[in-house]
Design a protein around this motif. Structure first.
Motif, PDB file in Angstrom:
ATOM      1  N   GLU A 223       0.826  -1.194   0.000  1.00 20.83           N
ATOM      2  CA  GLU A 223       0.000   0.000   0.000  1.00 20.83           C
ATOM      3  C   GLU A 223       0.869   1.256   0.000  1.00 20.83           C
ATOM      4  O   GLU A 223       0.612   2.214  -0.738  1.00 20.83           O
ATOM      5  CB  GLU A 223      -0.938  -0.030   1.219  1.00 20.83           C
ATOM      6  CG  GLU A 223      -1.890   1.147   1.330  1.00 20.83           C
ATOM      7  CD  GLU A 223      -2.770   1.340   0.109  1.00 20.83           C
ATOM      8  OE1 GLU A 223      -3.024   0.363  -0.621  1.00 20.83           O
ATOM      9  OE2 GLU A 223      -3.173   2.493  -0.144  1.00 20.83           O
TER      10      GLU A 223
ATOM     11  N   THR B 108       3.931   1.457  -1.076  1.00 24.48           N
ATOM     12  CA  THR B 108       4.638   1.545  -2.358  1.00 24.48           C
ATOM     13  C   THR B 108       3.757   2.238  -3.383  1.00 24.48           C
ATOM     14  O   THR B 108       4.199   3.102  -4.133  1.00 24.48           O
ATOM     15  CB  THR B 108       4.997   0.132  -2.863  1.00 24.48           C
ATOM     16  OG1 THR B 108       5.579  -0.571  -1.797  1.00 24.48           O
ATOM     17  CG2 THR B 108       5.959   0.188  -4.029  1.00 24.48           C
ATOM     18  N   TRP B 109       2.471   1.831  -3.405  1.00 28.99           N
ATOM     19  CA  TRP B 109       1.530   2.458  -4.346  1.00 28.99           C
ATOM     20  C   TRP B 109       1.439   3.963  -4.083  1.00 28.99           C
ATOM     21  O   TRP B 109       1.559   4.786  -4.993  1.00 28.99           O
ATOM     22  CB  TRP B 109       0.148   1.807  -4.198  1.00 28.99           C
ATOM     23  CG  TRP B 109      -0.881   2.498  -5.039  1.00 28.99           C
ATOM     24  CD1 TRP B 109      -1.640   3.568  -4.684  1.00 28.99           C
ATOM     25  CD2 TRP B 109      -1.211   2.212  -6.387  1.00 28.99           C
ATOM     26  NE1 TRP B 109      -2.431   3.956  -5.712  1.00 28.99           N
ATOM     27  CE2 TRP B 109      -2.189   3.146  -6.783  1.00 28.99           C
ATOM     28  CE3 TRP B 109      -0.789   1.253  -7.300  1.00 28.99           C
ATOM     29  CZ2 TRP B 109      -2.742   3.147  -8.053  1.00 28.99           C
ATOM     30  CZ3 TRP B 109      -1.343   1.256  -8.561  1.00 28.99           C
ATOM     31  CH2 TRP B 109      -2.298   2.191  -8.929  1.00 28.99           C
TER      32      TRP B 109
ATOM     33  N   TYR C 225       4.921   5.750  -4.876  1.00 35.74           N
ATOM     34  CA  TYR C 225       5.465   5.782  -6.235  1.00 35.74           C
ATOM     35  C   TYR C 225       4.446   6.194  -7.282  1.00 35.74           C
ATOM     36  O   TYR C 225       4.758   6.950  -8.185  1.00 35.74           O
ATOM     37  CB  TYR C 225       6.050   4.414  -6.598  1.00 35.74           C
ATOM     38  CG  TYR C 225       7.341   4.127  -5.859  1.00 35.74           C
ATOM     39  CD1 TYR C 225       8.550   4.574  -6.361  1.00 35.74           C
ATOM     40  CD2 TYR C 225       7.334   3.455  -4.648  1.00 35.74           C
ATOM     41  CE1 TYR C 225       9.730   4.344  -5.671  1.00 35.74           C
ATOM     42  CE2 TYR C 225       8.499   3.216  -3.954  1.00 35.74           C
ATOM     43  CZ  TYR C 225       9.702   3.660  -4.468  1.00 35.74           C
ATOM     44  OH  TYR C 225      10.858   3.445  -3.793  1.00 35.74           O
ATOM     45  N   LEU C 226       3.232   5.617  -7.198  1.00 36.90           N
ATOM     46  CA  LEU C 226       2.269   5.910  -8.258  1.00 36.90           C
ATOM     47  C   LEU C 226       1.274   6.996  -7.861  1.00 36.90           C
ATOM     48  O   LEU C 226       0.719   7.653  -8.739  1.00 36.90           O
ATOM     49  CB  LEU C 226       1.534   4.639  -8.675  1.00 36.90           C
ATOM     50  CG  LEU C 226       2.459   3.631  -9.368  1.00 36.90           C
ATOM     51  CD1 LEU C 226       1.674   2.415  -9.814  1.00 36.90           C
ATOM     52  CD2 LEU C 226       3.143   4.238 -10.583  1.00 36.90           C
TER      53      LEU C 226
ATOM     54  N   LEU D 199       2.265  10.278  -9.226  1.00 33.66           N
ATOM     55  CA  LEU D 199       2.154  10.345 -10.691  1.00 33.66           C
ATOM     56  C   LEU D 199       0.709  10.477 -11.150  1.00 33.66           C
ATOM     57  O   LEU D 199       0.440  10.583 -12.345  1.00 33.66           O
ATOM     58  CB  LEU D 199       2.756   9.087 -11.322  1.00 33.66           C
ATOM     59  CG  LEU D 199       4.279   8.945 -11.233  1.00 33.66           C
ATOM     60  CD1 LEU D 199       4.703   7.650 -11.906  1.00 33.66           C
ATOM     61  CD2 LEU D 199       4.958  10.114 -11.933  1.00 33.66           C
ATOM     62  N   GLY D 200      -0.219  10.368 -10.227  1.00 33.87           N
ATOM     63  CA  GLY D 200      -1.629  10.519 -10.614  1.00 33.87           C
ATOM     64  C   GLY D 200      -2.401   9.220 -10.539  1.00 33.87           C
ATOM     65  O   GLY D 200      -3.525   9.135 -11.031  1.00 33.87           O
ATOM     66  N   GLY D 201      -1.812   8.178  -9.960  1.00 32.37           N
ATOM     67  CA  GLY D 201      -2.529   6.911  -9.793  1.00 32.37           C
ATOM     68  C   GLY D 201      -3.727   7.122  -8.900  1.00 32.37           C
ATOM     69  O   GLY D 201      -3.652   7.839  -7.901  1.00 32.37           O
ATOM     70  N   ASN D 202      -4.844   6.518  -9.281  1.00 26.43           N
ATOM     71  CA  ASN D 202      -6.085   6.745  -8.550  1.00 26.43           C
ATOM     72  C   ASN D 202      -6.320   5.578  -7.613  1.00 26.43           C
ATOM     73  O   ASN D 202      -6.785   4.524  -8.022  1.00 26.43           O
ATOM     74  CB  ASN D 202      -7.230   6.895  -9.553  1.00 26.43           C
ATOM     75  CG  ASN D 202      -8.540   7.135  -8.862  1.00 26.43           C
ATOM     76  OD1 ASN D 202      -8.564   7.423  -7.674  1.00 26.43           O
ATOM     77  ND2 ASN D 202      -9.615   7.023  -9.606  1.00 26.43           N
ATOM     78  N   ALA D 203      -5.973   5.759  -6.343  1.00 30.64           N
ATOM     79  CA  ALA D 203      -6.149   4.684  -5.376  1.00 30.64           C
ATOM     80  C   ALA D 203      -7.466   4.892  -4.659  1.00 30.64           C
ATOM     81  O   ALA D 203      -7.545   5.603  -3.672  1.00 30.64           O
ATOM     82  CB  ALA D 203      -4.991   4.672  -4.396  1.00 30.64           C
ATOM     83  N   ARG D 204      -8.551   4.274  -5.194  1.00 28.72           N
ATOM     84  CA  ARG D 204      -9.884   4.463  -4.618  1.00 28.72           C
ATOM     85  C   ARG D 204      -9.978   3.880  -3.222  1.00 28.72           C
ATOM     86  O   ARG D 204     -10.777   4.305  -2.410  1.00 28.72           O
ATOM     87  CB  ARG D 204     -10.924   3.791  -5.502  1.00 28.72           C
ATOM     88  CG  ARG D 204     -11.278   4.588  -6.718  1.00 28.72           C
ATOM     89  CD  ARG D 204     -11.918   3.731  -7.800  1.00 28.72           C
ATOM     90  NE  ARG D 204     -12.769   2.681  -7.267  1.00 28.72           N
ATOM     91  CZ  ARG D 204     -14.009   2.837  -6.871  1.00 28.72           C
ATOM     92  NH1 ARG D 204     -14.554   4.014  -6.936  1.00 28.72           N
ATOM     93  NH2 ARG D 204     -14.701   1.830  -6.418  1.00 28.72           N
ATOM     94  N   GLY D 205      -9.117   2.907  -2.942  1.00 29.67           N
ATOM     95  CA  GLY D 205      -9.164   2.249  -1.636  1.00 29.67           C
ATOM     96  C   GLY D 205      -8.617   3.116  -0.524  1.00 29.67           C
ATOM     97  O   GLY D 205      -8.788   2.809   0.638  1.00 29.67           O
TER      98      GLY D 205
END
Lengths: 564, 202
Positions: free
Chosen positions: B184, B186-187, B190-191, B194-200
């Motif tokens: 979790e 790491t996400w 790192y991401l 960058l704009g990663g969409n972690a809905r959780g």
């Protein structure tokens, strides 16, 4: 039971009986429509509470920029920027709680207690589903093995319907053209005719596509070697469909005769009363014509004198009301091959346990089809009612000592939403009261939007195949309350041979893969392009050339004969 | 010992000056105060110690930018000016993440007591780290993780990932649990930027 849970409960879902769990789903088991369970203590006993997956949403979405080059896998890009968890996808799975299976009730009981946060969620194993989804087991009397659960490998979880529920509370098969509704009906009929069930079935077949059921007669799969049972299949061709004229009700006559004026309606109803008073129930067309004349005369105050007749002729009333009614009666009834003074299809020949009767109406006018179905259902209804009330005894025409099942293809033509037909009335009566007297109907329709909503909502078991038309989808949604909106959302995505089965014959709505038919399917589409090509391959072209060829000129030819 | 406490920014945020050449008999090696290392700050007689994590490193050179006249070049200072004291030091930031009391009982999170100025800072060995993270029932606990992440320090997630990597080595039996948190983080680290969409992550 699976030792490893599929996921972990995250929290409540949108509705009161929904919850969400999160899973990495390495084995891709969490499909939509799949069954999962959690364990909960209910009344001091640990129960497995079953639920159905209704949605699946990925939780971690990669940045769009990482998907910029279709040739570069995004997980490699993610790994390049330091993210080492590539492949560790997570999904939010929404689940609709069905409840735990209560052995005594034979149904699901909702504990009304969603799982706690962190409760492990397991995938339901096939043995459990086989036990709890279907009301019957394969090989049990009253069971109809219709297919297997769609989310599991073929034949792993058989779907076995409860025929008792179907034959008492009716069924509907709803689907777009070409999605397999006739095929499904064929499978159902095969099950009805199995040695374990031996049903008395009649199929109203307006397309003449059920005659392949004849194969059941010789097939070993349908025989019972112990008592020699073999199903009988009677196909009644359109030319053999007979309705005795005296079985027509006043409503049938009004419906059949075109463009009746108010006076004609009145004459007709008076004549109908007269003919029954004079000749009892066994009147003929000729007697009815007499009754029409008599009724007309009674209305006019006695027989017409020659002067009166001449006057009415000069006024353009060539025939008078009686003449007009008689003319219509003759044109409808006398010229039709269906209506007959004497002959009709006897009920005990149409309905007999272990017999499947296919009533082919493919060359019959639609109005006549409706009247045929209406009279038949009315006679069946009356017979069953009188037999159950012991008003009819063996030997009577209205004696039918066993329940009967009538399957109606193109049901929207017999109970349309837009009009109240003669067949709609009796269908509604059978649907609402048939349970008491053992008369059940199955309606098959490709246009539920055109089907009467009362009729549709009274079919307590529903088979719904692919439906794309939004109007039809809406009608299904409003009429079929037992199917949840999550399953209705699947309607356009269903493939041929996949059906949603819901209602009284199953414990919970489910997605089913319809099994293969034992008999051949009789409603295959015509493959026009290959037939056109075949025309050139065979010698039809040569025959055509020969037919079109000019006569060969010879010395003995006619041309020479007339030459000078 | 790796150094001494010279300053604090808050109840849990301390600055330690690393012993340089000549200050102690054997100055600490660089890996003793690396990013993510655990340290111990004794609180005095029988009072136990604070447990902290090195979260930042600063190099202090008071002469940087001083371009004034010199009497002699730097290498000759020791000869010509023996009273000249070199004041270039390495400072490390230490985040206090809990304490161990005199009886050996562990508290994770914000420690109730504060350290004294000039308190010596001792590198915590593997046994000490294990003892700090293992609960009496055997479970591994990182109860200070929210405190670390809540500091809004740009390196907070990376710091916690360093800690998790070390704990994974020390507690192989808890690897699955630690990996869940590691993935979790790491996400997010790192991401997420960058704009990663972690809905959780709601």
């Amino acid at each position: 039971m699976n030792a490893n849970p599929l996921g972990i409960t995250q929290g409540p879902g949108e509705g009161p009986h929904e919850f969400i769990f999160v899973t990495p789903d390495y084995d891709e088991l969490a499909k939509i429509g799949e069954f999962v369970y959690y364990q909960a203590a209910v009344d001091g006993e640990l129960r497995r509470v079953l639920g159905r997956i209704t949605g699946r949403t990925p939780v971690r979405l990669l940045p769009n920029g990482l998907l910029a080059d279709p040739g570069v896998p995004p997980d490699q890009v993610a790994s390049m920027v330091g993210y080492t968890g590539a492949g560790s996808e997570l999904f939010e799975i929404s689940v609709n709680v069905l409840g735990y299976y209560h052995e005594l009730l034979g149904d699901f009981v909702n504990p009304r207690l969603p799982p706690r946060l962190g409760t492990p969620i397991h995938i339901a194993d096939s043995a459990m589903l086989t036990h709890v989804l279907s009301k019957r087991a394969i090989g049990e009397v009253g069971g109809a093995h219709i297919g297997s659960l769609l989310s599991r490998p073929k034949d792993e979880v058989p779907v076995v319907l409860d025929l008792t529920a179907i034959t008492s509370t009716h069924l509907a098969i709803i689907a777009s053209t070409g999605s397999g509704k006739s095929y499904l009906a064929g499978v159902l009929l095969e099950e009805l005719m199995q040695p374990l069930n031996r049903a008395a079935v009649l199929i109203v077949d307006p397309h003449g596509e059920f005659d392949t059921l004849m194969e059941m007669e010789g097939a070993r799969a349908f025989a019972d070697p112990q008592d020699g049972y073999q199903p009988r299949v009677e196909v009644i061709r359109p030319e053999n469909v007979k309705v005795r004229i005296n079985s027509l009700s006043l409503g049938d006559l009004r419906y059949l005769l075109p463009d009746l004026s108010e006076r004609m309606h009145y004459v007709l109803s008076k004549a109908y009363g007269l003919v029954q008073r004079k000749f009892g129930e066994k009147w003929t067309l000729a007697q009815f014509r007499l009754a029409v004349r008599e009724a007309d005369e009674q209305l006019s105050g006695g027989p017409k004198s020659p002067e009166e007749q001449a006057k009415s002729l000069s006024e353009g009333d060539d025939y008078g009301t009686a003449g007009a009614v008689i003319w219509r009666l003759n044109s409808r009834l006398e010229s039709s091959s269906i209506f007959d003074d004497m002959r009709s299809m006897s009920l005990d020949e149409l309905f007999r346990p272990g017999q499947c009767t296919v009533l082919q109406l493919n060359e019959v006018d639609q109005r006549e089809q409706q009247v045929v179905v209406a009279t038949l259902l009315r006679r069946l209804w009356l017979a069953r009612m009188q037999t159950e009330k012991k008003e009819a005894v063996r030997g009577d025409e209205t004696y039918l000592p066993y329940p009967a099942f009538v399957l109606v293809e193109e049901a929207h033509n017999f109970a349309p939403a837009s009009a109240d037909l003669v067949s709609s009335q009796i269908l509604k009566q059978v649907l609402s009261e048939g349970r008491k007297f053992g008369v059940a109907v199955g309606l098959i329709s490709q246009r539920p939007g055109k089907l009467d909503s009362d009729v549709l909502s009274q079919c307590m078991t529903q088979f719904i195949l692919r439906i794309v038309n939004p109007i039809d989808q809406a009608r299904v949604a409003e009429s079929v309350e037992s199917v949840g909106r999550d399953l209705l959302g699947e309607l356009p995505a269903l493939s041929r041979g996949q059906a949603i089965i819901a209602g009284a014959a199953v414990n919970t709505p489910l997605l089913c893969r319809v099994r293969q038919r034992i008999t051949a399917h009789g409603a295959e589409d015509v493959d026009a392009p290959s037939r056109w090509r075949a025309w050139f391959d065979r010698d039809e072209a040569a025959w055509e050339d020969r037919d079109q060829a000019l006569p060969v000129e010879s010395d003995r030819g006619r041309n020479k004969l007339f030459k000078t | 010992m790796i150094g001494k406490l010279v300053k604090s920014n808050s109840h849990t945020d301390y600055i330690c000056q690393i012993y340089g050449t000549g200050e102690v008999e054997s100055p600490p090696k660089a890996d003793a105060y690396a990013f993510g290392s655990f340290v111990r700050i004794p609180l005095g007689e029988d009072a136990g110690a604070l447990i902290g994590i090195v979260y930042d490193t600063m190099l202090l050179n008071p002469e940087f930018g001083t371009l004034g006249p010199r009497l002699s070049p730097e290498p000759d200072l020791a000869v010509f000016s023996p009273d000249y004291l070199a004041e270039k030091v390495t400072l490390v930031g230490i985040k206090a993440v809990g304490m161990v009391d005199g009886a050996g009982s562990v508290t994770q999170g914000v420690p109730p007591l504060a350290a004294h100025i000039d308190a010596p800072i001792v590198a915590l060995d593997d046994a000490g780290v294990r003892a700090f993270h293992q609960m009496p029932d055997g479970r591994v606990q990182i109860g200070y993780a929210p405190v670390l992440l809540g500091q809004a320090h740009p390196l907070a997630r990376h710091l916690l990932m360093c800690v998790l990597d070390r704990l994974r080595m020390l507690f192989p039996e808890a690897a699955a649990h630690l990996d869940v948190v590691r993935h979790e983080l790491t996400w997010q680290a790192y991401l997420g930027p960058l704009g990663g969409n972690a809905r959780g992550a709601r």
